[in-house]
Design a protein around this motif. Structure first.
Motif, PDB file in Angstrom:
ATOM      1  N   ALA A   1       0.773  -1.317  -0.074  1.00 31.29           N
ATOM      2  CA  ALA A   1      -0.136   0.052   0.098  1.00 31.29           C
ATOM      3  C   ALA A   1       0.936   1.184  -0.054  1.00 31.29           C
ATOM      4  CB  ALA A   1      -1.066  -0.081   1.229  1.00 31.29           C
ATOM      5  N   ALA A   2       2.010   1.022   0.240  1.00 34.34           N
ATOM      6  CA  ALA A   2       3.027   2.337   0.622  1.00 34.34           C
ATOM      7  C   ALA A   2       4.416   2.232   0.478  1.00 34.34           C
ATOM      8  CB  ALA A   2       2.519   3.072   2.008  1.00 34.34           C
ATOM      9  N   ILE A   3       5.194   3.021   0.045  1.00 32.34           N
ATOM     10  CA  ILE A   3       6.655   2.775  -0.028  1.00 32.34           C
ATOM     11  C   ILE A   3       7.153   4.147   0.472  1.00 32.34           C
ATOM     12  CG2 ILE A   3       8.691   2.537  -1.585  1.00 32.34           C
ATOM     13  CD1 ILE A   3       6.533   1.590  -3.831  1.00 32.34           C
TER      14      ILE A   3
ATOM     15  N   ARG B   1       9.770   8.137 -10.110  1.00 23.06           N
ATOM     16  CA  ARG B   1       9.206   7.157 -10.695  1.00 23.06           C
ATOM     17  C   ARG B   1       8.224   6.243 -10.374  1.00 23.06           C
ATOM     18  NH1 ARG B   1      13.493   6.021 -14.474  1.00 23.06           N
ATOM     19  NH2 ARG B   1      15.307   7.243 -14.318  1.00 23.06           N
ATOM     20  N   LEU B   2       8.323   5.844  -8.876  1.00 18.05           N
ATOM     21  CA  LEU B   2       7.547   5.314  -8.286  1.00 18.05           C
ATOM     22  C   LEU B   2       5.992   5.796  -8.221  1.00 18.05           C
ATOM     23  CD1 LEU B   2       9.603   4.186  -4.967  1.00 18.05           C
ATOM     24  CD2 LEU B   2       8.721   2.588  -6.801  1.00 18.05           C
ATOM     25  N   SER B   3       6.082   7.428  -7.993  1.00 22.67           N
ATOM     26  CA  SER B   3       4.761   8.010  -7.914  1.00 22.67           C
ATOM     27  C   SER B   3       3.906   7.946  -9.226  1.00 22.67           C
ATOM     28  CB  SER B   3       4.917   9.514  -7.768  1.00 22.67           C
ATOM     29  OG  SER B   3       5.632   9.562  -6.312  1.00 22.67           O
ATOM     30  N   LYS B   4       5.054   7.867 -10.612  1.00 23.41           N
ATOM     31  CA  LYS B   4       4.323   7.901 -11.626  1.00 23.41           C
ATOM     32  C   LYS B   4       3.694   6.443 -11.846  1.00 23.41           C
ATOM     33  CE  LYS B   4       6.621  11.068 -14.122  1.00 23.41           C
ATOM     34  NZ  LYS B   4       7.736  11.446 -14.779  1.00 23.41           N
ATOM     35  N   THR B   5       4.300   5.618 -11.668  1.00 19.86           N
ATOM     36  CA  THR B   5       3.864   4.192 -11.744  1.00 19.86           C
ATOM     37  C   THR B   5       2.805   3.595 -10.779  1.00 19.86           C
ATOM     38  OG1 THR B   5       6.110   3.516 -12.338  1.00 19.86           O
ATOM     39  CG2 THR B   5       4.674   1.690 -12.046  1.00 19.86           C
ATOM     40  N   TYR B   6       2.841   4.062  -9.441  1.00 22.57           N
ATOM     41  CA  TYR B   6       1.811   3.717  -8.672  1.00 22.57           C
ATOM     42  C   TYR B   6       0.918   4.680  -7.953  1.00 22.57           C
ATOM     43  CZ  TYR B   6       4.895  -0.532  -8.433  1.00 22.57           C
ATOM     44  OH  TYR B   6       5.392  -1.659  -8.976  1.00 22.57           O
ATOM     45  N   PRO B   7       0.064   5.247  -8.841  1.00 22.61           N
ATOM     46  CA  PRO B   7      -0.588   6.379  -8.340  1.00 22.61           C
ATOM     47  C   PRO B   7      -1.599   5.996  -7.141  1.00 22.61           C
ATOM     48  CG  PRO B   7      -1.191   5.835 -10.750  1.00 22.61           C
ATOM     49  CD  PRO B   7      -0.168   4.886 -10.415  1.00 22.61           C
TER      50      PRO B   7
ATOM     51  N   LYS C   1      -0.691   4.016  -4.703  1.00 24.32           N
ATOM     52  CA  LYS C   1      -0.016   3.721  -3.583  1.00 24.32           C
ATOM     53  C   LYS C   1       0.495   5.040  -3.004  1.00 24.32           C
ATOM     54  CE  LYS C   1       1.778  -0.675  -5.559  1.00 24.32           C
ATOM     55  NZ  LYS C   1       0.791  -1.488  -4.762  1.00 24.32           N
ATOM     56  N   ARG C   2       0.709   4.786  -1.633  1.00 22.23           N
ATOM     57  CA  ARG C   2       1.210   6.304  -1.169  1.00 22.23           C
ATOM     58  C   ARG C   2       2.742   5.932  -1.065  1.00 22.23           C
ATOM     59  NH1 ARG C   2      -1.902   5.172   4.214  1.00 22.23           N
ATOM     60  NH2 ARG C   2      -2.258   3.301   2.848  1.00 22.23           N
TER      61      ARG C   2
END
Ligand SMILES: [Zn+2]
Length: 373
Positions: free
Chosen positions: A140-142, A184-190, A192-193
């Motif tokens: 759910a979050a990174i 990169r993570l924000s773009k791939t996982y909208p 997820k927090r």
């Protein structure tokens, strides 16, 4: 683990051990139909075996002697006992724990019939179980943690590269990599927090970083990944290369919320050990996944120093699978030259990103690797 499980298990055993029902002497239905007048009338709102099973996407095991059947999917089974005639308001049980609150399948003219209400109740139970499994194994979050910051520069290296003086600070290098990783993570996982412990040249204490990690509220069984980014230093100027650290398996923490299991205090240590093992395994798998990507991306430019296990403060206090990446040695001239090159840092952030992504894909697709419960 709930104590109600015992009672339900007893109920299943009662089913299995019950004496043959009195209705066993019921006359066979006449060969020429006219079933409407007999006791084995087929209810309009019922399904035959084939259509019930195709609706449930399940297989049937059936023992005609005991009249006990089980409807089985890959992960779950519903056990029932069929009576002849219209089914009594008896129960069926899923996985020895959950009562299916609908009249179970029954026998009509020697054929199993599935009441429509039962089929939809069973379908509901299967779907609820699948929903729980999906949420259990969702990342759910990174949380991305650039090491040091502010008055704490971390490792500092002073070199002469191509005749130019170069001063490199760990806090700047790791922030650069962390920011790109975050993007990169924000773009791939909208959905997820994606969080950072710092976004500028500030210094959150180790305790504050861990608090940020532990304050992320998660739905039941959701996971959060913690990735700390650092760079190395050594008095030995020839020491160089990248490393990925994960939580040492020897370390034991209280992972499970004791309050939630207050009524089963005796199983708490067992549950804890299981969760701990799971987090350790997951931490190692993320570490491996990041290391594989590092080897591919920069393995020709800087040597791999492998995966290591240690009780890092940041890592061990975070209640989640956690890794710590050492990008290279600030104190080594070759590594320092690489770490001052923004295209090299992009390769590193991309490798960490790919490692996390590979892990998440496997983790969520396989239901946490160990999903069958
Ligand atoms: Zn550091």
């Amino acid at each position: 683990v709930k104590s109600a499980g015992g009672a339900l298990l007893a109920l299943v055993l009662a089913f299995a051990c019950a004496p043959a029902p009195v209705r066993a002497q019921m006359p066979k239905a006449p060969a020429s139909g006219a079933a409407a007048s007999g006791p084995a009338a087929v209810a309009v709102d019922s399904l035959d075996v084939d259509s019930a099973l195709s609706k449930l996407d399940a297989a049937l095991r059936w023992d005609p002697l005991s009249r006990i059947g089980s409807i089985e999917t890959v992960r779950h089974r519903i056990v029932f006992r069929a009576e002849a005639g219209k089914s009594p308001p008896a129960a069926a049980i899923m996985d020895g724990a959950e009562l299916i609150r609908a009249a179970p399948p029954y026998l009509a003219d020697g054929e199993l019939r599935f009441p429509a209400d039962f089929v939809s109740a069973a379908l509901g139970a299967f779907n609820r179980a699948a929903e729980v499994e999906r949420s259990r194994f969702r990342v759910a979050a990174i949380l991305v943690d650039p090491g040091h910051g502010g008055r704490d520069a971390g490792a500092v290296g002073r070199h002469v590269v191509n005749g130019k003086k170069l001063e490199l600070k760990e806090k700047d290098v790791v922030l650069d990599v962390s920011r790109d990783l975050f993007d990169r993570l924000s773009k791939t996982y909208p959905d997820k927090r994606i969080l950072m412990t710092r976004t500028g040249d500030t210094y959150p204490t180790l305790e504050q970083r861990v608090d940020i990690a532990n304050s992320v509220s998660l739905a039941e069984n959701e996971a959060i990944l913690f990735v700390s980014i650092h760079a190395n230093a050594s008095f030995n100027k020839t020491a160089r290369g990248y490393e990925v650290w994960y939580l040492s398996p020897e370390y034991r923490r209280t992972v499970i919320d004791a309050e939630r299991y207050a009524d089963s205090a005796e199983v708490l240590p067992i549950l804890n050990a299981m969760m701990e093992e799971e987090f350790t395994t997951e931490s190692l798998l993320i570490a491996r996944s990041i290391m594989d990507n590092f080897d591919r991306a920069i393995g020709k430019l800087s040597p791999s120093r492998g995966i290591k296990a240690e009780e890092w403060f940041v890592v061990r206090n975070a209640r989640m699978p956690s890794v710590l990446v050492e990008l290279g040695f600030i104190t080594n001239p070759e590594d320092a030259a690489l770490l001052s090159d923004s295209s090299y840092l992009r390769r590193q952030s991309e490798a960490i990103y790919s490692g996390i992504k590979d892990f998440i894909t496997k983790f969520e697709r396989t239901g946490g690797f160990t999903a069958v419960r």
